[in-house]
Design an enzyme around this catalytic site. Structure first.
Site, PDB file in Angstrom:
ATOM      1  N   GLY A  69      39.647  60.375  83.780  1.00 29.57           N
ATOM      2  CA  GLY A  69      39.057  59.100  84.191  1.00 29.57           C
ATOM      3  C   GLY A  69      40.133  58.277  84.876  1.00 29.57           C
ATOM      4  O   GLY A  69      40.786  57.441  84.269  1.00 29.57           O
ATOM      5  N   GLY A 122      34.417  65.447  96.168  1.00 29.02           N
ATOM      6  CA  GLY A 122      34.442  64.087  95.651  1.00 29.02           C
ATOM      7  C   GLY A 122      34.490  63.032  96.743  1.00 29.02           C
ATOM      8  O   GLY A 122      34.140  63.302  97.903  1.00 29.02           O
ATOM      9  N   THR A 145      32.039  64.769  91.093  1.00 30.02           N
ATOM     10  CA  THR A 145      33.011  63.871  90.486  1.00 30.02           C
ATOM     11  C   THR A 145      32.901  63.962  88.991  1.00 30.02           C
ATOM     12  O   THR A 145      31.929  63.500  88.403  1.00 30.02           O
ATOM     13  CB  THR A 145      32.815  62.405  90.929  1.00 30.02           C
ATOM     14  OG1 THR A 145      33.254  61.562  89.859  1.00 30.02           O
ATOM     15  CG2 THR A 145      31.371  62.062  91.232  1.00 30.02           C
ATOM     16  N   ILE A 146      33.881  64.593  88.386  1.00 28.90           N
ATOM     17  CA  ILE A 146      33.840  64.761  86.934  1.00 28.90           C
ATOM     18  C   ILE A 146      33.929  63.390  86.254  1.00 28.90           C
ATOM     19  O   ILE A 146      33.407  63.190  85.165  1.00 28.90           O
ATOM     20  CB  ILE A 146      34.972  65.719  86.498  1.00 28.90           C
ATOM     21  CG1 ILE A 146      34.704  66.281  85.114  1.00 28.90           C
ATOM     22  CG2 ILE A 146      36.319  65.052  86.536  1.00 28.90           C
ATOM     23  CD1 ILE A 146      35.567  67.454  84.754  1.00 28.90           C
ATOM     24  N   ASP A 147      34.572  62.436  86.935  1.00 35.03           N
ATOM     25  CA  ASP A 147      34.734  61.090  86.349  1.00 35.03           C
ATOM     26  C   ASP A 147      33.468  60.237  86.488  1.00 35.03           C
ATOM     27  O   ASP A 147      33.430  59.118  85.996  1.00 35.03           O
ATOM     28  CB  ASP A 147      35.879  60.329  87.039  1.00 35.03           C
ATOM     29  CG  ASP A 147      37.223  60.971  86.816  1.00 35.03           C
ATOM     30  OD1 ASP A 147      37.317  61.845  85.935  1.00 35.03           O
ATOM     31  OD2 ASP A 147      38.190  60.590  87.511  1.00 35.03           O
ATOM     32  N   TYR A 201      42.753  69.881  81.700  1.00 33.91           N
ATOM     33  CA  TYR A 201      42.416  71.090  82.468  1.00 33.91           C
ATOM     34  C   TYR A 201      41.453  72.002  81.717  1.00 33.91           C
ATOM     35  O   TYR A 201      40.789  72.836  82.323  1.00 33.91           O
ATOM     36  CB  TYR A 201      43.684  71.832  82.897  1.00 33.91           C
ATOM     37  CG  TYR A 201      44.451  71.045  83.928  1.00 33.91           C
ATOM     38  CD1 TYR A 201      43.945  70.892  85.210  1.00 33.91           C
ATOM     39  CD2 TYR A 201      45.646  70.413  83.618  1.00 33.91           C
ATOM     40  CE1 TYR A 201      44.613  70.134  86.166  1.00 33.91           C
ATOM     41  CE2 TYR A 201      46.329  69.655  84.560  1.00 33.91           C
ATOM     42  CZ  TYR A 201      45.810  69.520  85.837  1.00 33.91           C
ATOM     43  OH  TYR A 201      46.466  68.768  86.767  1.00 33.91           O
ATOM     44  N   LEU A 202      41.376  71.823  80.394  1.00 38.33           N
ATOM     45  CA  LEU A 202      40.396  72.603  79.628  1.00 38.33           C
ATOM     46  C   LEU A 202      38.987  72.129  79.938  1.00 38.33           C
ATOM     47  O   LEU A 202      38.017  72.849  79.763  1.00 38.33           O
ATOM     48  CB  LEU A 202      40.644  72.421  78.123  1.00 38.33           C
ATOM     49  CG  LEU A 202      41.882  73.074  77.557  1.00 38.33           C
ATOM     50  CD1 LEU A 202      42.047  72.721  76.091  1.00 38.33           C
ATOM     51  CD2 LEU A 202      41.755  74.587  77.721  1.00 38.33           C
TER      52      LEU A 202
HETATM   53  P1  ATP Z   1      38.341  64.655  93.385  1.00 38.72           P
HETATM   54  O1  ATP Z   1      39.110  63.413  93.615  1.00 38.72           O
HETATM   55  O2  ATP Z   1      37.131  64.490  92.540  1.00 38.72           O
HETATM   56  O3  ATP Z   1      39.168  65.811  92.953  1.00 38.72           O
HETATM   57  P2  ATP Z   1      38.038  64.523  96.212  1.00 38.72           P
HETATM   58  O4  ATP Z   1      37.060  65.108  97.161  1.00 38.72           O
HETATM   59  O5  ATP Z   1      38.113  63.030  96.185  1.00 38.72           O
HETATM   60  O6  ATP Z   1      37.727  65.126  94.793  1.00 38.72           O
HETATM   61  P3  ATP Z   1      40.580  64.736  97.545  1.00 38.72           P
HETATM   62  O7  ATP Z   1      41.699  65.686  97.291  1.00 38.72           O
HETATM   63  O8  ATP Z   1      40.871  63.295  97.540  1.00 38.72           O
HETATM   64  O9  ATP Z   1      39.471  65.134  96.477  1.00 38.72           O
HETATM   65  O10 ATP Z   1      39.915  65.074  98.950  1.00 38.72           O
HETATM   66  C1  ATP Z   1      39.396  66.369  99.251  1.00 38.72           C
HETATM   67  C2  ATP Z   1      39.605  66.664 100.708  1.00 38.72           C
HETATM   68  O11 ATP Z   1      39.092  65.587 101.500  1.00 38.72           O
HETATM   69  C3  ATP Z   1      41.066  66.813 101.061  1.00 38.72           C
HETATM   70  O12 ATP Z   1      41.199  67.884 101.962  1.00 38.72           O
HETATM   71  C4  ATP Z   1      41.413  65.494 101.686  1.00 38.72           C
HETATM   72  O13 ATP Z   1      42.474  65.581 102.597  1.00 38.72           O
HETATM   73  C5  ATP Z   1      40.120  65.094 102.368  1.00 38.72           C
HETATM   74  N1  ATP Z   1      40.081  63.632 102.507  1.00 38.72           N
HETATM   75  C6  ATP Z   1      40.334  62.741 101.536  1.00 38.72           C
HETATM   76  N2  ATP Z   1      40.240  61.464 102.001  1.00 38.72           N
HETATM   77  C7  ATP Z   1      39.940  61.575 103.317  1.00 38.72           C
HETATM   78  C8  ATP Z   1      39.719  60.636 104.372  1.00 38.72           C
HETATM   79  N3  ATP Z   1      39.795  59.316 104.190  1.00 38.72           N
HETATM   80  N4  ATP Z   1      39.427  61.125 105.591  1.00 38.72           N
HETATM   81  C9  ATP Z   1      39.356  62.457 105.799  1.00 38.72           C
HETATM   82  N5  ATP Z   1      39.550  63.387 104.864  1.00 38.72           N
HETATM   83  C10 ATP Z   1      39.834  62.970 103.627  1.00 38.72           C
HETATM   84 MG    MG Z   2      38.747  61.683  94.637  1.00 36.90          MG
END
Ligand code: ATP
Ligand code: MG
Length: 441
Positions: free
Chosen positions: A251, A176, A205-207, A354-355
């Site tokens: 969301g 995401g 991104t599910i949202d 979670y479902l």
């Molecule tokens: P979702 O929010 O859809 O579940 P996401 O990719 O946004 O997915 P996060 O947990 O926010 O999920 O981030 C995934 C990985 O990316 C984590 O290991 C997190 O530490 C890393 N990450 C998030 N933001 C940053 C950033 N600004 N710089 C570097 N790494 C980041």
């Molecule tokens: Mg995210």
């Protein structure tokens, strides 16, 4: 405003190697499907937008196979990682990447890093799996991710050290907004070391909150699954006097799942989303009147709605704010409101989050995941980096990561999607100012 320079995709160097894809042999002869490098997909989609431009109109680089590629397939060592929360279709993307790399480009060395960015840091000691076509057979029939995932920041220097140690020169990140910010930092570290390692993202991104990518994979599966909860809540609400169905859907910042699931069923009386402030004191008497008049009501809320009524409760390992539980808050307020008015309420609350995240992709999303994976492989083999794949005007395109993380895709309160929701529900554009009118009704 997006400018032409915002859409320029970084490349590791010119493509000097002839693509092994060749042409497709059909009974009409051999056809080739290479992308014309001079072709571009226009960003603006109305004449008015174009007319307002002074300089070069911004345009996306199209996705698809290039005649000349950057990497020689025999020298390519690929890494794949999935990060962040679950989303339908993760395994379809992994399988799509592996099959495209092996069947069409002849790449044989593909590593799956376990448990998100944590698995890309050697000192955490996570095992690394060799991914082969046989190994990924049938994985698309299952939800989740065969590679595992995680949250939490990792040091990009340690990640690039590990990529170098393992000889990885193409990294696919399926994740995401946070993951793409992480990928951006990894590419910056690679550039600082002047290495030729491509980093290509498949945005998850599910949202549906990542901008400029069209609709995200898994989104259609997610709102389709969410309709089951809405139907259940509707049946419950209709089955008893004063029946109220309350469904909380995913969301955090964007209410797309709530809007689409509500439109798909066309039964909701109210949809509350983060983008449109909720006046709970105006909403409650409105709801009472609806229940009095129609005998029941169905309310759909996105989890990020109404946060101004809730306390901030810290952050997760990745630094994302933990949201208060608006559905639970609203349930209490509704029950209290009806009790104080001496009116009967039979409220059923359903939160299926979670479902929804963990189910396998539906056939539409499976197709989309596969095609995104193919586009990601073509981009990486052509030496593109610091980019994600997406669609724009029904074409697969390359989007620079800095642009993809620059803002959030949200339901526009003055846009046509929200207007459709207002038309379908009959709810007012705002509950503010409805207090007195409903109180005397
Ligand atoms: P979702 O929010 O859809 O579940 P996401 O990719 O946004 O997915 P996060 O947990 O926010 O999920 O981030 C995934 C990985 O990316 C984590 O290991 C997190 O530490 C890393 N990450 C998030 N933001 C940053 C950033 N600004 N710089 C570097 N790494 C980041
Ligand atoms: Mg995210």
């Amino acid at each position: 405003m997006v400018e032409a320079t915002d859409l320029r995709v970084r490349t590791l160097g010119a493509g000097r190697i002839r693509s092994p894809l060749g042409g497709l042999v059909t009974r009409h002869g051999t056809t080739e499907h290479y992308v014309d490098e001079a072709d571009r997909v226009l960003f603006d989609d109305t004449l008015a937008m174009l007319a307002a431009r002074t300089g070069e109109p911004p345009s996306f680089e199209p996705g698809g196979p290039r005649r000349q590629i950057f990497f020689h397939p025999s020298t390519v060592r690929v890494g794949i990682v999935t990060c962040g929360g679950l989303c339908p279709g993760l395994n379809d993307v992994i399988r799509g990447l592996v099959l495209e790399l092996t069947s069409h480009y002849g790449v044989t060395r593909i590593l799956g890093f376990r448990n998100g960015y944590r698995g890309l840091v050697a000192r955490h000691g996570h095992d690394v799996v060799e991914l082969t076509p046989a190994g990924v057979e049938h994985i698309n029939e299952h939800g989740g991710t065969i590679l595992g995932t995680s949250r939490g920041n990792q040091d990009p220097a340690e990640i690039v050290d590990h990529l170098e140690q393992r000889g990885v020169n193409v990294l696919f990140v399926i994740g995401g907004d946070g993951s793409m910010r992480g990928a951006q930092r990894i590419t910056a570290e690679i550039a600082a070391r002047d290495r030729r390692i491509a980093v290509v993202g498949v945005p998850k991104t599910i949202d549906n909150d990542i901008p400029f990518i069209g609709q995200s994979f898994g989104f259609q599966t997610a709102f389709g699954k969410a309709t089951e909860s809405i139907r259940a809540a509707h049946n419950e609400a209709r089955a008893q006097p004063g029946g109220i169905g309350l469904v909380q859907l995913m969301g955090r910042h964007s209410g797309f799942i709530a809007c689409y699931a509500a439109l798909a069923t066309n039964d909701a009386d109210y949809v509350l989303i983060p983008e449109v402030p909720v006046d709970v004191d105006g909403f409650l008497p409105h709801l009472r009147r609806r229940v009095r008049e129609r005998g029941h009501a169905l309310v759909v809320v996105a989890e990020g709605a109404g946060q101004e009524y809730l306390e901030q409760i810290g952050s997760d390992a990745s630094g994302n704010k933990r949201l208060g539980d608006f559905g639970v808050y609203l349930r209490r307020r509704i029950v209290d409101e009806f009790a104080a008015a001496g009116e009967e309420a039979n409220l059923k609350y359903i939160d299926p989050s979670y479902l929804i995240r963990s189910v396998p992709a539906n056939p539409y999303d499976s197709v989309y995941c596969l095609r995104l994976a193919q586009a990601a492989v073509h981009a990486a083999m052509a030496g593109r980096t610091d980019m994600v794949v997406g669609t724009w005007r029904n074409r697969f395109v390359h989007i620079p990561i800095p642009l993809a993380v620059s803002t959030r895709n949200q339901v526009a309160a003055d846009g046509d999607l929200w207007m459709s929701v207002l038309e379908a529900t009959g709810q007012p554009a705002s509950f503010a100012g409805t207090h007195r009118a409903t109180a005397v009704a």
